[in-house]
Each structure stands twice: as C-alpha cells, then as structure tokens.
Enzyme design. Structure first.
Site, PDB file in Angstrom:
ATOM      1  N   HIS A   1       0.840  -1.195   0.000  1.00  0.00           N
ATOM      2  CA  HIS A   1       0.000   0.000   0.000  1.00  0.00           C
ATOM      3  C   HIS A   1       0.879   1.251   0.000  1.00  0.00           C
ATOM      4  O   HIS A   1       2.078   1.184   0.250  1.00  0.00           O
ATOM      5  CB  HIS A   1      -0.838   0.087   1.277  1.00  0.00           C
ATOM      6  CG  HIS A   1      -1.731  -1.063   1.563  1.00  0.00           C
ATOM      7  ND1 HIS A   1      -3.088  -0.998   1.387  1.00  0.00           N
ATOM      8  CD2 HIS A   1      -1.476  -2.300   2.060  1.00  0.00           C
ATOM      9  CE1 HIS A   1      -3.639  -2.148   1.768  1.00  0.00           C
ATOM     10  NE2 HIS A   1      -2.677  -2.956   2.171  1.00  0.00           N
TER      11      HIS A   1
ATOM     12  N   GLU B   1       2.451  -0.820   4.390  1.00  0.00           N
ATOM     13  CA  GLU B   1       2.215   0.535   3.910  1.00  0.00           C
ATOM     14  C   GLU B   1       3.550   1.231   3.660  1.00  0.00           C
ATOM     15  O   GLU B   1       4.453   1.206   4.516  1.00  0.00           O
ATOM     16  CB  GLU B   1       1.441   1.355   4.960  1.00  0.00           C
ATOM     17  CG  GLU B   1       0.052   0.837   5.252  1.00  0.00           C
ATOM     18  CD  GLU B   1      -1.003   1.385   4.292  1.00  0.00           C
ATOM     19  OE1 GLU B   1      -0.635   2.123   3.354  1.00  0.00           O
ATOM     20  OE2 GLU B   1      -2.205   1.059   4.496  1.00  0.00           O
TER      21      GLU B   1
ATOM     22  N   HIS C   1      -2.551  -2.925  -3.298  1.00  0.00           N
ATOM     23  CA  HIS C   1      -3.947  -2.744  -2.905  1.00  0.00           C
ATOM     24  C   HIS C   1      -4.812  -2.547  -4.158  1.00  0.00           C
ATOM     25  O   HIS C   1      -5.943  -3.011  -4.244  1.00  0.00           O
ATOM     26  CB  HIS C   1      -4.044  -1.531  -1.977  1.00  0.00           C
ATOM     27  CG  HIS C   1      -5.268  -1.523  -1.109  1.00  0.00           C
ATOM     28  ND1 HIS C   1      -5.566  -0.487  -0.265  1.00  0.00           N
ATOM     29  CD2 HIS C   1      -6.280  -2.429  -0.975  1.00  0.00           C
ATOM     30  CE1 HIS C   1      -6.710  -0.760   0.376  1.00  0.00           C
ATOM     31  NE2 HIS C   1      -7.156  -1.917  -0.038  1.00  0.00           N
TER      32      HIS C   1
ATOM     33  N   ASP D   1      -3.759   2.457  -4.710  1.00  0.00           N
ATOM     34  CA  ASP D   1      -2.395   2.475  -4.168  1.00  0.00           C
ATOM     35  C   ASP D   1      -1.709   1.110  -4.316  1.00  0.00           C
ATOM     36  O   ASP D   1      -2.404   0.101  -4.374  1.00  0.00           O
ATOM     37  CB  ASP D   1      -2.410   2.905  -2.680  1.00  0.00           C
ATOM     38  CG  ASP D   1      -3.224   1.961  -1.788  1.00  0.00           C
ATOM     39  OD1 ASP D   1      -4.402   1.712  -2.105  1.00  0.00           O
ATOM     40  OD2 ASP D   1      -2.670   1.475  -0.779  1.00  0.00           O
TER      41      ASP D   1
HETATM   42 ZN   LIG Z   1      -4.088   0.647   0.572  1.00  0.00          ZN
END
Ligand SMILES: [Zn+2]
Length: 198
Positions: free
Chosen positions: A44, A126, A162, A172
């Site tokens: 992400h 992330e 994602h 993303d």
């Molecule tokens: Zn995401």
C-alpha cells in the site's frame, strides 16, 4: 533440501513480530480464521495529510489517536479504524503495528488469487507515499528485506498492490511504484507477481 517455511527465519520473528521493526501496538486487529494460509503480501501507500511526509499522523491513525480536527482532510476519514502490519517511512525506517499472526485491517473488500477478504490471509505493508508519486530507494530496500523475511516465516507465494486486490476502489501504491525493481531485488519468479501479466 529446503526446510519447511514455518521453521525458517525463527531468529527474525517472535509471535509474529519482526525483530528489526519498531513496534507500536495497534488495537485494530483480530484473529485470522482458523487454518488461514498467509500466502500474500499486499503493498500500500499512505500519507497524512496526503502528500505530506515525516509526521506521526499515520502512526496515530493506526493507533486511534489521530486528532480529526487537526487538518480538514482528517474530517473525511474521521472515526476510521484501520491498521497495517508494517509501515515503511521515506527513509526506510520500519514500524510494525500488528503481529503477522493476527489479522490487520488494511485491505477492506478485496479479492485475489481466487480468494476474497484478503485481510484474512495476507500481510499488509504501507509505504509512506502518495498514489502516482515515486518512492525512495531506501523504501524499496526495506520492503525487499522485509518481504524476504516474511517469506522465510510464512508461505508467501503472491505479492500484489492494494490496487490489484481492490481494483476500481483502491489505487495504491499507484503508477509511481516500480514493481520490476521490487521483483529484481527479491529475485522472485514472475508467478509471484501474477497481476503484472494479467
Ligand atoms: Zn491501501
């Protein structure tokens, strides 16, 4: 002879926590379903406010301590309870919020490799960044090292963004992320990056 996945990398992991990550516990997690096969890494991007780097807002979001009044954008996500297993800063610094043995809340409605609810059986990472923008060399390096460590401990055979597990709903990490560079760093086969060929 190749050792079974669950016996590899034990020195790197304790109860699903990666030894080389800075730990900050998120309350936003739950148990994985019994027998979950954790075979997917989901990449992400995030920054709060979008495009602003270096603060502690993402850590605050993942620990339910973000001040919703602090920025107009935060009002649009007020009350959101989310988490990821890992967060990689622009300088490559690595944070962990949820044990990989548990289910983090990063994917939302999603489907990949013929299975839905990807939170059940994936590890969410992330990157501090913004959809469509580029990422730092230190982030690719940290992501590759981390992904390799995850794959030593969990039976990971898929990597996706994602945007690939929730197409149309999520974008993303976006077009600025270089999947080929990650694949090259990891030395993993094309089969692990199936979306690149679909
Ligand atoms: Zn995401």
């Amino acid at each position: 002879m190749t050792p079974p996945a669950e016996s590899g990398g034990d020195a790197l992991w304790a109860d699903g926590w990666y030894r080389f990550a800075r730990r900050l516990d998120s309350p936003n997690f739950g148990p994985r379903p019994a027998g979950a096969l954790v075979d997917l890494i989901v990449v992400h991007s995030i920054s709060l406010p979008p495009g602003v780097y270096g603060g502690d807002e993402v850590q605050r979001l993942f620990t339910n301590t973000l001040d919703w009044e602090a920025h107009p954008y935060f009002k649009s996500i007020e009350g959101m309870q989310v988490s990821a297993h890992f967060y990689i800063r622009r300088d490559g610094a690595l944070w962990q919020f949820v044990s990989c043995d548990d289910r983090a809340w990063h994917a939302g409605p999603s489907s990949y490799r013929g299975r839905s609810n990807c939170n059940d059986d994936s590890v969410g990472i992330e990157l501090e960044g913004l959809e469509g923008e580029t990422f730092e060399a230190a982030q690719y390096e940290a992501l590759a090292v981390l992904s390799s460590a995850i794959a030593q401990h969990y039976p990971v055979v898929h990597v996706a963004g994602h945007e690939h597990i929730a197409p149309g709903r999520k974008g993303d990490p976006g077009s600025g992320f270089e999947w080929a560079e990650l694949q090259r760093s990891l030395g993993w086969a094309d089969e692990r990056f199936a979306f690149l060929r679909s």
